[in-house]
Design a protein around this motif. Structure first.
Motif, PDB file in Angstrom:
ATOM      1  N   UNK A 192       5.654 -18.254  -1.456  1.00 56.59           N
ATOM      2  CA  UNK A 192       4.953 -17.062  -0.977  1.00 56.59           C
ATOM      3  C   UNK A 192       5.937 -16.154  -0.245  1.00 56.59           C
ATOM      4  N   UNK A 193       5.701 -14.842  -0.344  1.00 55.56           N
ATOM      5  CA  UNK A 193       6.662 -13.865   0.169  1.00 55.56           C
ATOM      6  C   UNK A 193       5.988 -12.971   1.204  1.00 55.56           C
ATOM      7  N   UNK A 194       6.517 -12.986   2.432  1.00 52.15           N
ATOM      8  CA  UNK A 194       5.972 -12.154   3.499  1.00 52.15           C
ATOM      9  C   UNK A 194       6.333 -10.686   3.287  1.00 52.15           C
ATOM     10  N   UNK A 195       5.658  -9.824   4.063  1.00 52.44           N
ATOM     11  CA  UNK A 195       5.943  -8.389   4.000  1.00 52.44           C
ATOM     12  C   UNK A 195       7.400  -8.116   4.360  1.00 52.44           C
ATOM     13  N   UNK A 196       7.959  -7.081   3.736  1.00 54.05           N
ATOM     14  CA  UNK A 196       9.313  -6.613   4.033  1.00 54.05           C
ATOM     15  C   UNK A 196      10.345  -7.732   3.880  1.00 54.05           C
ATOM     16  N   UNK A 197      10.251  -8.500   2.798  1.00 48.29           N
ATOM     17  CA  UNK A 197      11.207  -9.586   2.571  1.00 48.29           C
ATOM     18  C   UNK A 197      11.499  -9.721   1.084  1.00 48.29           C
ATOM     19  N   UNK A 198      12.614 -10.442   0.793  1.00 44.52           N
ATOM     20  CA  UNK A 198      13.067 -10.641  -0.580  1.00 44.52           C
ATOM     21  C   UNK A 198      13.276 -12.127  -0.843  1.00 44.52           C
ATOM     22  N   UNK A 199      13.308 -12.474  -2.121  1.00 46.14           N
ATOM     23  CA  UNK A 199      13.622 -13.840  -2.525  1.00 46.14           C
ATOM     24  C   UNK A 199      14.379 -13.766  -3.847  1.00 46.14           C
ATOM     25  N   UNK A 200      15.208 -14.796  -4.104  1.00 44.79           N
ATOM     26  CA  UNK A 200      16.039 -14.786  -5.315  1.00 44.79           C
ATOM     27  C   UNK A 200      15.862 -16.076  -6.092  1.00 44.79           C
TER      28      UNK A 200
END
Length: 478
Positions: A227-235
């Motif tokens: 899961x991805x929070x607001x204002x964040x990135x994942x790779x």
């Protein structure tokens, strides 16, 4: 006379047509449709229920008199709100009205009709569709590709994928049989973690192609993110080896990103990458190099076998290929010359052989790398490989154990019939002795300490004896 009558009829009809056109077109909206651009990044407080979005409506008044115009929004979905707007438009003039609509966090990205805009002045009116164009809040931020070109050189292409462009192409051709790596970065564009519905969940990327032969057999087609929070990135990294037997040519890879925010809005973004696979003219590779067994005991005369295969993946025939196998510590130097192979996928495009070697005398216990080189044109190196042979200690014998333990005397006694003994508990397998002889171990009964103690005792006895003789001599003299 008849001509005068016809003219008398035409003139009234023409006047009526002009009047009807004038009446029909007296109040009009210039736009074919009104679009509200909804950007959910405006949701930046915890319990916010809506954002307010404005749009302009340009209205023409072609009437000969000033008009009092009402602009209204009708047919909105539940949760949407808009107020009417009134304005005066002079005769023959055009004015701009601004409508404001309260939009909840409700629609998926893209364009959808949400209602109708109506302008009216008395009996005159005009309507157009009202659309909501919702911005993406979950996107591909970047796609980075590492690969090898047709000359086996490393290449790196990087694409900024957070815009409206959806189709990208690699700058160079990709070598068949090489490894290709995609580093994919995704981003949550909601600006504030405090907003209750900003987290993106159930994130997946799926990978597809117009020809699945480019993937091989072991590649997964779906990958999950956390899961991805607001204002964040994942790779996420997706990597595979392009099969060596795939056809050269153009391929399109399609990446589909999906997720859902806390408000239940679903996101789906699709990006594609075009690439072209290229096969080299000269491309001979070592495709099999295995040692059997890979563990060999360091005993004199032990043998092992190297199984070797070459494959011609190139566009050209090879009639002067060669192989060298070497390791100086194992006394290996094997050369095979004038190997012939047809071009890829054209009959006899492989070569294989097995080589048996014997361990040299006195070889050390350790790991030995065996070098394998493949050549074209007799001496142009085109591929290399290393296989490892592990040499382990040669097993010891009973005679070796006797040499290592000199204080143990081993004797063999003839088996005899033992007298009847009282019944004892049953012996275990470890207690039993079988065979026609019994081996016993007798330890040496005397040690250095025993000799030392005996010497001290003898010395004491001698001293006592000498003292006794001395007193006896004194008594006789008296």
């Amino acid at each position: 006379m008849e001509g005068i009558k016809i003219k008398a009829l035409i003139i009234p009809i023409f006047v009526l047509l002009l009047l009807s056109v004038s009446v029909a077109a007296s109040l009009t909206i210039q736009e074919d449709e009104i679009v509200l651009d909804a950007d959910y990044s405006g949701f930046d407080t915890k319990d916010q229920d809506f954002i307010t979005v404005d749009a302009s409506v340009n209205i023409n008044n072609d009437d000969a008199a000033e008009a009092v115009v009402t602009v209204s929004v009708e047919g909105l979905p539940a949760g949407y709100e808009a107020e009417d707007v009134e304005l005066n438009i002079a005769a023959g003039a055009t004015e701009k009205a601004t409508i404001s609509v309260n939009i909840p966090h409700d629609k998926a990205p893209g364009e959808v009709k949400i209602g109708t805009v109506r302008v009216s002045a008395g009996a005159e009116e005009d309507t157009v569709d009202l659309l909501q164009n919702t911005k993406e809040m979950f996107v591909f931020n970047k796609i980075e590709v590492d690969y090898r070109d047709e000359d086996d050189k490393k290449q790196n292409d990087e694409f900024d994928t957070d815009g409206e462009e959806n189709d990208f192409s690699l700058n160079d051709h990709v070598r068949v049989g090489s490894t290709i790596t995609f580093d994919i970065t995704v981003e949550n564009l909601f600006p504030d973690k405090d907003y209750r519905d900003s987290e993106i969940e159930e994130i997946e990327i799926s990978l597809d192609s117009d020809d699945d032969d480019i993937f091989g057999d072991d590649l997964d087609d779906t990958y999950a993110f956390s899961d991805l929070e607001a204002d964040s990135k994942d790779k996420l990294t997706i990597e595979w080896e392009i099969p060596e037997d795939v056809e050269a040519g153009e391929y399109t890879l399609e990446f589909t990103l999906e997720g859902e925010d806390k408000a239940g809005v679903k996101y789906k973004v699709v990006k594609s990458v075009d690439l072209e696979l290229e096969r080299q003219d000269d491309d001979v590779r070592i495709t099999r190099a295995t040692v059997s067994p890979n563990l060999v005991e360091a005993c004199e005369g032990r043998q092992y076998t190297l199984d070797l295969q070459l494959y011609n993946y190139g566009n050209d025939n090879q009639d002067q290929a060669a192989v060298r196998i070497s390791n100086s510590e194992l006394a290996i130097l094997e050369n095979v010359m004038e190997i012939e192979m047809d071009e890829f996928d054209d009959g006899d495009d492989t070569w294989s052989d097995a080589f048996t070697f014997t361990l040299p005398k006195g070889v050390k216990v350790k790991n030995y790398p065996i070098s394998i080189q493949a050549f074209i044109n007799r001496d142009d190196t085109i591929d290399t490989e290393t296989v490892n042979l592990e040499v382990v200690k040669c097993p010891t014998t009973a005679a070796d154990d006797e040499e290592d333990n000199p204080n143990v005397i081993v004797s063999t006694l003839p088996a005899t019939t033992q007298p009847q003994q009282p019944e004892k508990p049953a012996a275990t397998a470890d207690d039993s002795v079988t065979g026609g002889s019994v081996v016993t171990s007798v330890e040496d009964p005397y040690t250095i300490e025993d000799f030392f103690i005996a010497a001290v005792v003898i010395a004491a006895v001698l001293i006592v004896t000498l003292i006794a003789l001395f007193f006896m001599i004194l008594l006789k003299k008296r």
